[in-house]
Enzyme design. Sequence first.
Site, PDB file in Angstrom:
ATOM      1  N   ILE A 100       0.889  -1.319   0.006  1.00  0.00           N
ATOM      2  CA  ILE A 100       0.141   0.125   0.057  1.00  0.00           C
ATOM      3  C   ILE A 100       0.803   1.129  -0.091  1.00  0.00           C
ATOM      4  O   ILE A 100       1.722   1.377   0.890  1.00  0.00           O
ATOM      5  CB  ILE A 100      -0.814  -0.080   1.428  1.00  0.00           C
ATOM      6  CG1 ILE A 100      -1.662  -1.342   1.373  1.00  0.00           C
ATOM      7  CG2 ILE A 100      -1.923   1.372   1.455  1.00  0.00           C
ATOM      8  CD1 ILE A 100      -2.469  -1.349   2.612  1.00  0.00           C
ATOM      9  N   HIS A 101       0.735   2.006  -0.984  1.00  0.00           N
ATOM     10  CA  HIS A 101       1.694   3.319  -1.061  1.00  0.00           C
ATOM     11  C   HIS A 101       0.915   4.500  -0.984  1.00  0.00           C
ATOM     12  O   HIS A 101      -0.362   4.670  -1.474  1.00  0.00           O
ATOM     13  CB  HIS A 101       2.320   3.063  -2.287  1.00  0.00           C
ATOM     14  CG  HIS A 101       3.337   4.390  -2.609  1.00  0.00           C
ATOM     15  ND1 HIS A 101       4.588   4.022  -1.910  1.00  0.00           N
ATOM     16  CD2 HIS A 101       3.268   5.344  -3.318  1.00  0.00           C
ATOM     17  CE1 HIS A 101       5.064   5.220  -2.370  1.00  0.00           C
ATOM     18  NE2 HIS A 101       4.442   5.878  -3.126  1.00  0.00           N
ATOM     19  N   PRO A 102       1.380   5.455  -0.301  1.00  0.00           N
ATOM     20  CA  PRO A 102       2.440   5.538   0.608  1.00  0.00           C
ATOM     21  C   PRO A 102       2.262   4.985   1.946  1.00  0.00           C
ATOM     22  O   PRO A 102       1.425   5.602   2.482  1.00  0.00           O
ATOM     23  CB  PRO A 102       2.755   6.924   0.542  1.00  0.00           C
ATOM     24  CG  PRO A 102       1.901   7.785   0.064  1.00  0.00           C
ATOM     25  CD  PRO A 102       0.801   6.949  -0.616  1.00  0.00           C
ATOM     26  N   GLU A 127       4.314  -0.730   3.745  1.00  0.00           N
ATOM     27  CA  GLU A 127       4.699  -1.321   2.522  1.00  0.00           C
ATOM     28  C   GLU A 127       6.189  -1.954   2.314  1.00  0.00           C
ATOM     29  O   GLU A 127       6.753  -2.724   1.797  1.00  0.00           O
ATOM     30  CB  GLU A 127       4.512  -0.383   1.410  1.00  0.00           C
ATOM     31  CG  GLU A 127       5.340   1.143   1.250  1.00  0.00           C
ATOM     32  CD  GLU A 127       5.163   1.843   0.224  1.00  0.00           C
ATOM     33  OE1 GLU A 127       4.727   1.446  -0.974  1.00  0.00           O
ATOM     34  OE2 GLU A 127       5.132   2.764   0.230  1.00  0.00           O
TER      35      GLU A 127
END
Length: 475
Positions: free
Chosen positions: A460-462, A466
Amino acid sequence: MNPQYQYDIFVIGGGSGGLTVVDEAQKLGKRVGLADYIKPSPHGTQWGTGGTCPNVGCIPKKLMHMTALIGEIRHELTATGWQGINPHSNHDWNTLVNEVQRQVKGINKANDDWLVTTNGITYYNKLGKLKDDHTIELIDKDGQSEFVTAEYIVIAVGSRPSFPSDIPNVKLLTITSDDLFSLKKAPGKTLVIGASYVALECAGFLTGLGYDVTVMVRSILLRGFDQEMAERIGDFMKIQGTKFIRGTIPNSIEDVEGKRLVKWILNGQEQSEIYDTVLLAIGRSADTQNLGLEQVGVQINKESGKIIANETDLTSVQNIFAIGDCVQGRLELTPTAIMCGKRLIKRLYCNGNQIMEYSDVSTTVFTPLEYGCVGYSEEAAVKKFGRENLKIFTSEFTPLFWNFANRKGTCYAKLIVKKDDDIVIGFHYLGPDAAEVTQGFGVVIKLKAKKNDLDNVVGIHPSVAEEIVQMQTWK
Ligand code: FAD
Ligand code: NDP
């Protein structure tokens, strides 16, 4: 139901474990009795229902920790244009204590209401003591006794802070976590003695609130935890301003006009310093004195006072069980006491057969840089499997929002993987929201996921989490 006894089950101690047993048993229509009584600390501090966690443990600790983190955000607020915020403003201790105690009392009231109004529960605000294997003596604050009988008895009396035996008047010259969260006067310049969960968490938030804090470490930081992570916590705390004196313990503590003169020996030299407050956090002892255990044949470890129970929580007496912090070899955590209580009632009344598993339990140390972990530390993994049979992945990173005000220090994560089957056996994370991040990865470890499974996860960004599904660098 056995009419021979007043209660189907009687619980001594209404903390995380005891209240769970009461709740689960009453839901099944059992006649349940509970004795919970708080013996005051040496300074006379007392509290309400719910046991250690909501009164003098997890909850007030987390509230104070969060308050310190909120203080840290002042710098980011200023840097991002929020007006009227002074990043150097002082903190008011009394406001915080009042707010923490307001929240604690809210939990006490919810517990009190539930205990008093729920059918099937009889609550005694009295000290419980075993008279024989089915009889409990209940002693009130004036020393008056009554006796009740039960088919099963569960002991869940928890633990209390330990004190060293070789420092005169130590109980009155120091405070413990039992006193800190309701302390009427700001602690001021504080010496924290001890270097594990309680010591480092309290030192961390007191520094964050603006106090001059020193931690006196007997040997290592966070015994039992991954030592690379522990040292990184220490380094981060130093950046924040906490001081450390390592490799010693106090020789003496004296009262000097209301302050504390502490003396110790370091490298053969006597050293001393004056503090406003000395917070003792050198571990906890099972609260099993005067419980009548040995008299009825319940075996205890004579040195630690902990109760000896088997994997089904049964003591050496066939109808007496023990759960939570007062039992030898258990993890001293709220969720373990709760799950242990739930499984005990399922086994007693619902043909359950699950026992409590103490391996791969996730935990978080709420230091200024939070530390979440589950599974093997690097030291334990190397000892068990040999370094040549492990892959140790690491990642050092900086959360995006730290750049606003150029926060110092870095975050760090580590995965320990067995080479032969690729299974991840250790997860370690130092960074924001460690408890939230670690809870999810706790499932991953419990399901014996492989490193390759994590490599197949899209991050999952940001986010900070992650980093963990992207680790490719071996140590
Ligand atoms: P307790 O909750 O201690 O309950 C025992 C109860 O029995 C108490 O109310 C006691 O007064 C009563 N009692 C004792 N003797 C008698 C008697 N003879 N008759 C009647 N009543 C009696 N765990 C976490 O998971 N997360 C955390 O963040 C966390 N933070 C903590 C922070 C601090 C400062 C401390 C001290 C502990 C923390 N813990 C944390 C640990 C957690 O609080 C304990 O593991 C948990 O409360 C243990 O539950 P228990 O039911 O065994 O005992
Ligand atoms: P611990 O038993 O974990 O640690 C005791 C600490 O005190 C160690 O650093 C130990 O050093 C030191 N020590 C022991 N005796 C002395 C002495 N005579 N003089 C100086 N130092 C000494 O105790 P804690 O009170 O920190 O925590 C108790 C339990 O409560 C934890 O195990 C944990 O399960 C639970 N808890 C959980 C939290 C969470 O989940 N976030 C937070 C707080 C508590 P040494 O290493 O040299 O033995």
